[in-house]
Design a protein around this motif. Structure first.
Motif, PDB file in Angstrom:
ATOM      1  N   ALA A 539     -10.615 -19.553 -30.720  1.00 12.68           N
ATOM      2  CA  ALA A 539     -11.414 -20.004 -29.406  1.00 12.68           C
ATOM      3  C   ALA A 539     -10.436 -20.206 -28.555  1.00 12.68           C
ATOM      4  O   ALA A 539      -9.498 -20.534 -28.434  1.00 12.68           O
ATOM      5  N   VAL A 542     -11.677 -24.336 -22.989  1.00  9.95           N
ATOM      6  CA  VAL A 542     -12.340 -24.217 -21.706  1.00  9.95           C
ATOM      7  C   VAL A 542     -11.953 -25.691 -20.837  1.00  9.95           C
ATOM      8  O   VAL A 542     -11.793 -25.833 -19.760  1.00  9.95           O
ATOM      9  N   LEU A 556     -16.052 -28.664 -24.982  1.00 14.24           N
ATOM     10  CA  LEU A 556     -16.577 -27.462 -25.307  1.00 14.24           C
ATOM     11  C   LEU A 556     -15.362 -26.460 -25.278  1.00 14.24           C
ATOM     12  O   LEU A 556     -14.665 -26.508 -24.264  1.00 14.24           O
ATOM     13  N   GLN A 558     -14.523 -22.294 -26.339  1.00 18.20           N
ATOM     14  CA  GLN A 558     -15.010 -21.105 -26.697  1.00 18.20           C
ATOM     15  C   GLN A 558     -13.938 -20.234 -27.577  1.00 18.20           C
ATOM     16  O   GLN A 558     -12.912 -20.051 -27.562  1.00 18.20           O
ATOM     17  N   ALA A 689     -22.144 -17.316 -27.242  1.00 16.69           N
ATOM     18  CA  ALA A 689     -22.045 -17.561 -25.838  1.00 16.69           C
ATOM     19  C   ALA A 689     -22.822 -16.204 -25.009  1.00 16.69           C
ATOM     20  O   ALA A 689     -23.397 -16.374 -24.114  1.00 16.69           O
ATOM     21  N   ALA A 699     -16.037 -14.364 -23.417  1.00 18.63           N
ATOM     22  CA  ALA A 699     -16.395 -15.782 -24.221  1.00 18.63           C
ATOM     23  C   ALA A 699     -17.440 -15.056 -25.153  1.00 18.63           C
ATOM     24  O   ALA A 699     -18.304 -14.320 -24.713  1.00 18.63           O
ATOM     25  N   ASP A 702     -19.734 -20.471 -28.166  1.00 19.84           N
ATOM     26  CA  ASP A 702     -19.571 -21.581 -27.492  1.00 19.84           C
ATOM     27  C   ASP A 702     -19.425 -22.783 -28.601  1.00 19.84           C
ATOM     28  O   ASP A 702     -20.375 -22.690 -29.621  1.00 19.84           O
TER      29      ASP A 702
END
Length: 707
Positions: A539, A542, A556, A558, A689, A699, A702
């Motif tokens: 991930a 963000v 959040l 990603q 995403a 990405a 999410d």
């Protein structure tokens, strides 16, 4: 269970057309499916009244119901879609059970231990249909034992005791089951093996005729000693025929049925079909009756006696050790079906010794099992978990009143790994009480019983000494229950990894999961549940600082794409473990490139040397599995050039492996690559995403941190 629940079970196993046959045992529905991959375990377990589901080798699938299994079975068979016998009829195949089994065997091996599965299934199905009769008889025996304890009648099973007619009649109510047990086993075992069950019944019946035992009382009968035992033989057609009392014997009918199955099938191959009805049974009986009387019967008696003597020798050497080993072994024997031969030895002990010494320690295991279930029930009430409360209540009732452990095992204990260690402590407690009590009281054989009973509350009076047995089973029950209540039975949610390098505990959990579930699919490759070994967390934060700090709660993050290709929904993966989300949420990528990159900054937890799977623990707390293709583990590394090893630090875009598309495609394996967030349960949401064309580093998922 309502009819709509019965229909839901049928749908969960793939619909009526996927059901080749359906039977049931004391607690479970036993499906033989045409395609085992169509059965949905999670969906089945979510149905009200279902205690658990157990996929098995050979496209078999079991649904654990509990004591009401007969009603559920009837509800399923009454469904319109099951008219004519289920899926086979609906599909118009007209297959018999033998046809279905032959077709299933023609598919090839059912697993690495298919022969073992078949053996245990043979043993289980030989006893399964008569469990109700055995349970009923055991309660009559318990009632007789209680009456003798209270002084209502003399020692009812002592040699030479004559009971009043009324009590003698009650005594016959259990003898009818155990004396003719060989005939019941012969019928079931012959049916299981594919022979005419009534032919098997008739063959075994010869050895139980009064005229057979009368042969040992003729003037020609000779008393001899064989292997230390006094036996009676008589010359029949110039050969010595050994005369035994086959009442309650179970090994002879099991061996007879196994041989009968071979004879029966062989005869059906050589005898024309239009005369099989007459000559197959006739020749089978012509061959098998002498073979059973002269050879198989005595072998069965001696084989059973040898096993019984071996256990008796261990118990005689140290009742203390025996009392501990049995309760600790049973939790592992019952799920595998290994307890069936031990049950047969219990019956043999009662016939030859007049008592059994195994059931007492076994009671410690059973009550520890029921105690753990009681602990789960208490917690379910506290947590207002309606589904688990219903499951535990049914399982506990089946255990305490019927002595049946399967609803607890399959419905609860095998689903929550925290329960077993605590239950084993309860088993050890009960075993220690029996062992120490036997030493203190000078019991040479430990706790004994003079009847085969199911170890439940209702059968406690059947054990001697009753006081020691009561203390032992109570100790096992209370200890297991309290340990479960204190520690809980659900697996604790993993803590999020700290800033910077991932926590060692999280990495260890990933690795443990991988080992536990590896090989669920793909012939032993790393897959859901075994994903831990290949777990890969990926991930890109963000809402994190540039230094790789963990994102704030509710932020959040990603997961970047590790491949160039086309992102598709996870249910497009041609593997039920991935497609069903068993490993966790995620997406899949149909690759257009030939390199897999790290989807975020973190550490490689598991880099498979075959190159087909990688597990990463990312700095932001996500644990990700990247599985390159399906069944690609079978290539054994051919076509894969691995770039990293376990423990390596990676950044977003670091190459993990390069693969040769031509090699994989030539071998016929799908290239679709699942990307799974293994610890998805620690997040509020894990959503794609993007779906469609994607490049590595873009990405892909999410992930919303829990608030």
């Amino acid at each position: 269970m309502a009819s709509n629940s019965a229909a839901d079970i049928v749908d969960a196993v793939g619909g009526p057309g996927n059901i080749a046959s359906l039977t049931h045992c004391a607690t479970r529905l036993r499906f033989q499916l045409r395609d085992g991959e169509k059965a949905d375990k999670d969906r089945a377990e979510a149905i009200p009244g279902v205690l658990g589901a157990v996929p098995q080798a050979g496209d078999r699938f079991q649904v654990v119901i509990g004591g009401g299994v007969q009603t559920v079975y009837n509800d399923i068979m009454a469904l319109p879609v099951m008219a004519g016998g289920g899926g086979a009829a609906e599909a118009g195949s007209g297959e018999s059970d033998a046809d279905i089994k032959a077709r299933e065997r023609a598919k090839g091996p059912r697993g690495t231990n298919a022969w073992l599965d078949t053996l245990f299934e043979f043993l289980s199905d030989s006893f399964r249909p008569i469990l109700g009769a055995l349970l009923g008889a055991s309660l009559f025996i318990t009632f007789m034992a209680l009456a003798a304890t209270l002084g209502w009648i003399p020692a009812w099973n002592a040699p030479g005791v004559v009971l009043p007619p009324s009590w003698a009649f009650v005594n016959l109510m259990w003898q009818c089951v155990f004396i003719f047990l060989p005939l019941m086993v012969a019928y079931n075992a012959s049916q299981k093996i594919g022979a005419d069950p009534w032919v098997g019944f008739a063959i075994m019946a010869v050895t139980m005729l009064p005229g057979f035992t009368a042969l040992g009382k003729t003037d020609d009968a000779v008393q001899t000693t064989f292997l230390g035992s006094n036996i009676t033989t008589v010359q029949v057609f110039g050969m010595p025929l050994t005369i035994f009392d086959y009442s309650s014997q179970v090994f002879p009918p099991l061996l007879m049925a196994a041989v009968l199955g071979l004879v029966y099938k062989g005869l059906k191959k050589v005898i024309p079909e239009n005369i099989q009805l007459i000559f197959v049974p006739f020749i089978s009986m012509l061959v098998m009756i002498p073979l059973t009387a002269f050879l198989i019967g005595p072998i069965g008696v001696y084989a059973g006696a040898a096993l019984a003597n071996a256990l008796s020798a261990i118990n005689t050497f140290s009742p203390f050790i025996f009392a501990i080993v049995i309760p600790l072994a049973y939790p592992f024997m019952v799920p595998l079906g290994l307890h069936w031969p031990i049950n047969a030895i219990m019956l043999l002990n009662i016939q030859t010794l007049g008592y059994d010494f195994i059931q007492g320690p076994m009671g410690a295991w059973n009550f520890a099992c029921f105690g753990a279930t009681a602990g789960v029930l208490v917690l379910a009430w506290r947590e207002k978990d309606k589904q688990m409360r219903q499951t535990a209540t049914g399982a506990l009732a089946a255990g305490l009143l019927g002595g049946i452990s399967e609803p607890s095992l399959y419905g609860i204990h095998l689903r929550y790994k925290r329960i077993y260690p605590r239950m084993l402590v309860g088993c050890l407690t009960g075993g220690l009480i029996i062992g120490i009590g036997s030493l203190v009281l000078g019991l040479k054989n430990g706790i004994t019983t003079q009847a085969f009973v199911f170890t439940s509350l209702l059968t406690i009076p059947a054990f001697d000494p009753i006081g020691l047995y009561l203390i032992a089973v109570a100790g096992a029950f209370v200890v297991a229950m309290m340990l479960v209540i204190v520690s809980g039975y659900k697996n604790p949610e993993p803590a999020a990894a700290g800033a910077g390098a991932p926590a060692a505990g999280a990495a260890g959990r990933v690795s443990d999961e991988a080992q536990a579930v590896s090989g669920v699919a793909g012939g032993g490759e790393l897959l859901p549940g075994g994903a831990g070994t290949a777990a890969a967390g990926t991930a890109t934060a963000v809402a994190t600082a540039a230094h790789g700090e963990a994102p704030d709660v509710g932020a959040l993050i990603q997961v970047a794409s590790p491949l160039d290709g086309t992102a598709v929904a996870l249910d497009q993966v041609p593997d039920p473990v991935f497609a069903g989300g068993v490993m966790g949420p995620g997406v899949a990528i149909e690759p257009t490139g030939d390199t897999v990159y790290a989807p975020g900054a973190g550490v490689v937890v598991a880099a498979q040397p075959t190159g087909h799977a990688f597990g990463l623990q990312l700095d932001n707390g996500a644990e990700v599995l990247i599985h390159v293709g399906i069944d690609t583990v079978n290539l054994k590394g051919e076509g894969f050039d691995v770039k990293v090893k376990n423990g390596d630090r990676v950044e977003t875009g670091t190459p993990l492996v390069t693969f040769d598309r031509a090699v994989i495609e030539k071998a016929g394996y799908p290239l679709i690559t699942p990307v799974i967030v293994l610890n998805g349960d620690t997040f509020d949401t894990v959503d794609p995403a993007t779906l469609g064309p994607v490049s590595h580093g873009q990405a892909l998922l999410d992930v919303q941190k829990k608030s």
